[in-house]
Write a protein that holds these residues in place. Structure first.
Motif, PDB file in Angstrom:
ATOM      1  N   LYS A  36      56.937  17.331  99.278  1.00  0.00           N
ATOM      2  CA  LYS A  36      58.340  16.927  99.134  1.00  0.00           C
ATOM      3  C   LYS A  36      58.521  15.487  98.694  1.00  0.00           C
ATOM      4  CE  LYS A  36      60.026  20.268 102.449  1.00  0.00           C
ATOM      5  NZ  LYS A  36      61.196  20.563 103.297  1.00  0.00           N
ATOM      6  N   ILE A 120      54.874  11.874  92.922  1.00  0.00           N
ATOM      7  CA  ILE A 120      56.064  12.510  93.465  1.00  0.00           C
ATOM      8  C   ILE A 120      56.831  11.548  94.357  1.00  0.00           C
ATOM      9  CG2 ILE A 120      56.801  14.279  95.109  1.00  0.00           C
ATOM     10  CD1 ILE A 120      54.579  16.077  93.973  1.00  0.00           C
ATOM     11  N   LEU A 123      58.019   8.020  91.799  1.00  0.00           N
ATOM     12  CA  LEU A 123      58.751   8.026  90.525  1.00  0.00           C
ATOM     13  C   LEU A 123      60.227   7.728  90.753  1.00  0.00           C
ATOM     14  CD1 LEU A 123      58.282   8.390  87.550  1.00  0.00           C
ATOM     15  CD2 LEU A 123      58.904  10.784  87.801  1.00  0.00           C
ATOM     16  N   ALA A 124      60.818   8.426  91.685  1.00  0.00           N
ATOM     17  CA  ALA A 124      62.196   8.129  92.070  1.00  0.00           C
ATOM     18  C   ALA A 124      62.196   7.921  93.568  1.00  0.00           C
ATOM     19  CB  ALA A 124      63.119   9.285  91.690  1.00  0.00           C
ATOM     20  N   ARG A 133      56.688   2.729  96.807  1.00  0.00           N
ATOM     21  CA  ARG A 133      56.486   2.694  95.362  1.00  0.00           C
ATOM     22  C   ARG A 133      55.500   1.600  94.969  1.00  0.00           C
ATOM     23  NH1 ARG A 133      59.324   3.584  90.467  1.00  0.00           N
ATOM     24  NH2 ARG A 133      59.491   1.723  89.168  1.00  0.00           N
ATOM     25  N   ASP A 185      53.127  20.377  88.692  1.00  0.00           N
ATOM     26  CA  ASP A 185      54.293  20.371  89.579  1.00  0.00           C
ATOM     27  C   ASP A 185      55.371  21.294  89.061  1.00  0.00           C
ATOM     28  OD1 ASP A 185      55.884  18.610  91.791  1.00  0.00           O
ATOM     29  OD2 ASP A 185      57.174  19.030  90.082  1.00  0.00           O
TER      30      ASP A 185
ATOM     31  N   LYS B  36      68.263   6.394  89.077  1.00  0.00           N
ATOM     32  CA  LYS B  36      67.931   6.754  90.448  1.00  0.00           C
ATOM     33  C   LYS B  36      67.511   8.193  90.634  1.00  0.00           C
ATOM     34  CE  LYS B  36      70.900   3.235  92.442  1.00  0.00           C
ATOM     35  NZ  LYS B  36      71.595   2.853  93.682  1.00  0.00           N
ATOM     36  N   GLY B  37      67.679   9.025  89.622  1.00  0.00           N
ATOM     37  CA  GLY B  37      67.391  10.434  89.798  1.00  0.00           C
ATOM     38  C   GLY B  37      68.551  11.142  90.475  1.00  0.00           C
ATOM     39  N   LEU B 119      62.568  13.913  84.178  1.00  0.00           N
ATOM     40  CA  LEU B 119      61.382  13.892  85.032  1.00  0.00           C
ATOM     41  C   LEU B 119      61.695  13.263  86.373  1.00  0.00           C
ATOM     42  CD1 LEU B 119      58.494  14.654  85.156  1.00  0.00           C
ATOM     43  CD2 LEU B 119      57.881  12.586  83.934  1.00  0.00           C
ATOM     44  N   ILE B 120      62.424  12.142  86.342  1.00  0.00           N
ATOM     45  CA  ILE B 120      62.768  11.447  87.584  1.00  0.00           C
ATOM     46  C   ILE B 120      63.578  12.352  88.505  1.00  0.00           C
ATOM     47  CG2 ILE B 120      64.236   9.588  88.469  1.00  0.00           C
ATOM     48  CD1 ILE B 120      63.369   7.906  86.067  1.00  0.00           C
ATOM     49  N   SER B 122      63.589  15.705  88.518  1.00  0.00           N
ATOM     50  CA  SER B 122      63.053  17.038  88.791  1.00  0.00           C
ATOM     51  C   SER B 122      61.701  17.037  89.482  1.00  0.00           C
ATOM     52  CB  SER B 122      62.910  17.821  87.485  1.00  0.00           C
ATOM     53  OG  SER B 122      61.864  17.286  86.696  1.00  0.00           O
ATOM     54  N   LEU B 123      60.989  15.910  89.457  1.00  0.00           N
ATOM     55  CA  LEU B 123      59.635  15.937  90.006  1.00  0.00           C
ATOM     56  C   LEU B 123      59.664  16.171  91.497  1.00  0.00           C
ATOM     57  CD1 LEU B 123      56.740  15.679  89.108  1.00  0.00           C
ATOM     58  CD2 LEU B 123      56.812  13.264  89.699  1.00  0.00           C
ATOM     59  N   ALA B 124      60.487  15.427  92.187  1.00  0.00           N
ATOM     60  CA  ALA B 124      60.680  15.661  93.618  1.00  0.00           C
ATOM     61  C   ALA B 124      62.165  15.815  93.831  1.00  0.00           C
ATOM     62  CB  ALA B 124      60.137  14.489  94.431  1.00  0.00           C
ATOM     63  N   ARG B 133      66.297  21.061  88.999  1.00  0.00           N
ATOM     64  CA  ARG B 133      64.898  21.161  88.609  1.00  0.00           C
ATOM     65  C   ARG B 133      64.675  22.305  87.626  1.00  0.00           C
ATOM     66  NH1 ARG B 133      59.610  20.389  90.737  1.00  0.00           N
ATOM     67  NH2 ARG B 133      58.409  22.313  90.794  1.00  0.00           N
ATOM     68  N   ILE B 137      63.314  22.025  83.745  1.00  0.00           N
ATOM     69  CA  ILE B 137      62.102  22.734  83.340  1.00  0.00           C
ATOM     70  C   ILE B 137      62.405  23.703  82.197  1.00  0.00           C
ATOM     71  CG2 ILE B 137      60.405  24.443  84.116  1.00  0.00           C
ATOM     72  CD1 ILE B 137      60.372  23.029  86.826  1.00  0.00           C
ATOM     73  N   ARG B 140      62.855  21.739  79.009  1.00  0.00           N
ATOM     74  CA  ARG B 140      61.559  21.240  78.550  1.00  0.00           C
ATOM     75  C   ARG B 140      60.771  22.355  77.878  1.00  0.00           C
ATOM     76  NH1 ARG B 140      59.469  17.565  82.782  1.00  0.00           N
ATOM     77  NH2 ARG B 140      58.841  19.339  84.020  1.00  0.00           N
ATOM     78  N   GLN B 178      54.750  12.428  78.764  1.00  0.00           N
ATOM     79  CA  GLN B 178      55.113  12.330  80.175  1.00  0.00           C
ATOM     80  C   GLN B 178      54.426  11.137  80.823  1.00  0.00           C
ATOM     81  OE1 GLN B 178      53.881  16.291  81.010  1.00  0.00           O
ATOM     82  NE2 GLN B 178      55.889  17.182  80.531  1.00  0.00           N
ATOM     83  N   VAL B 182      56.079   7.956  82.706  1.00  0.00           N
ATOM     84  CA  VAL B 182      55.666   7.582  84.064  1.00  0.00           C
ATOM     85  C   VAL B 182      55.255   6.114  84.109  1.00  0.00           C
ATOM     86  CG1 VAL B 182      53.843   7.890  85.784  1.00  0.00           C
ATOM     87  CG2 VAL B 182      54.992   9.886  84.812  1.00  0.00           C
ATOM     88  N   ASP B 185      58.204   3.862  83.733  1.00  0.00           N
ATOM     89  CA  ASP B 185      58.924   3.794  85.004  1.00  0.00           C
ATOM     90  C   ASP B 185      58.227   2.842  85.974  1.00  0.00           C
ATOM     91  OD1 ASP B 185      60.950   5.415  86.957  1.00  0.00           O
ATOM     92  OD2 ASP B 185      59.067   4.986  87.982  1.00  0.00           O
TER      93      ASP B 185
END
Lengths: 207, 207
Positions: A36, A120, A123-124, A133, A185, B36-37, B119-120, B122-124, B133, B137, B140, B178, B182, B185
């Motif tokens: 998570k 995970i 990144l955010a 981070r 992921d 911030k996602g 990505l920011i 959807s990753l977590a 998410r 996906i 993408r 990607q 990353v 970021d």
DNA sequence: CCTGTTCCATAACGGTCGGTATATAATATG
DNA sequence: CATATTATATACCGACCGTTATGGAACAGG
């Protein structure tokens, strides 16, 4: 003045013994953080997975942030061992292949969370998770530095072409690895990831 | 039966006119989500940046999730235009170079958030953000599919070697992209990212 | 037994989350 | 002016967040 006797060295537990195994609880916490991310893992998620109550968690690990750092230590030690073993491969191509196949093995393993725990979680992240981070980025830079040195050696040995920049090659290898964890992921199959790796190695520079 | 007159076509506003520009507010929301996602952007963050109150936001955009989808539409349209332009390059190498340099331009631009908004976000993500998410996906995969077809054509034209798998090459190019987002970021400089791109292109297969 | 110490269980803390009910202000139409 | 309609502003909702205070339970040493 008389010297005091050394107290029981093994476990001079004075009070009520704890009813859970710290290592097992930490392993469960790692699993939750890995699934998570730091912000996404609530204290309730953690305590339920660890099988302990919140006061027990705070007494044993400090707080959520300290627990994460310990979980990340365990993650690096147990799951990212391949990044250290890779450096010892005899050729630069061997290093890259070890990195990429090891990355697929770890980050798309059955029965474990897919993706990279550090990525995970970093990144955010919320403002109060900035130290998380920073920790992840610092560890990544350290690991990346070792790879740069390995590729510089490879170039000196004629193992990679002279026109290839070791730092650029390192950034590229890490980028591919990061892409692998991102796609893992997102649900990419092992076959897809292995084709990605095969293609990467097909393009790898020959000396 | 008489035909009714067509109501005022431009803006038949019956009630109190809104005091903000929907497009400008959406652009501000995009900036917040990008920084911030989805989960990291709170309604307070959004309303403050957009300069409106929560009821106004809900009346104009629905809810947080609907606002994100609209912001993601805008993001794709304005920021990811390079992924469509890339496909029209005459050679496979040109496509790859357009992708990578375009990616650096957009995801490490001064004055804009670094990294990839999708990505920011959807990753977590929290369980209730699962539709976010899934949307990322899905988009993408759609974009990736177009690239596979482009590389299949390139192989048919002898533009890339026959032993290179178009799907593997697509996954690889996306992985590199990607990784670029990353590393952007995480604070990588433009020079570092450009070296990454240069190295990637140095390894690109020649026909 | 008693005391000290440590751990466990429950409940609560203030704060923030996404979302909304209510009342008022501003426009169009009659 | 009266009415209908829409936007705004304020305040609030229940739920969850990380964290902790409180009280009792389980051990060691005296």
């Amino acid at each position: 003045m008389e010297q005091e006797v050394i107290p029981a060295p093994a476990a001079a537990q004075k009070g009520r013994p704890r009813e859970f195994c710290v290592d097992k609880a930490l392993a469960e916490a790692l699993h939750v953080f890995w699934s998570k991310g730091y912000d996404g893992a609530s204290m309730t998620d953690l305590t339920e997975a660890m099988g302990i109550t919140k006061p027990s968690l705070y007494a044993a690990f400090g707080n959520k942030e300290a627990l994460f750092h310990k979980a990340l230590d365990l993650y690096e030690q147990e799951k990212l061992e391949y990044t250290r073993a890779a450096l010892e491969q005899p050729t630069a191509r061997g290093v890259a292949e070890y990195y990429l196949r090891g990355g697929v093995d770890v980050h798309a393993a059955e029965g474990e969370p897919h993706g990279c725990m550090g990525l995970i979680s970093s990144l955010a992240c919320s403002p109060e998770a900035e130290s998380i981070r920073a920790d992840v980025i610092r560890r990544r830079a350290s690991s990346q530095h070792a790879l740069v040195e390995r590729f510089e050696r490879a170039r000196a040995e004629g193992d990679i072409p002279a026109h290839i920049d070791p730092e650029g090659l390192t950034s590229l290898l890490y980028a591919i690895l990061q892409g692998i964890t991102v796609q893992a992921d997102a649900g990419a199959s092992r076959e897809e990831l292995e084709r990605l790796v095969d293609t990467s190695l097909a393009l790898w520079p020959s000396a």
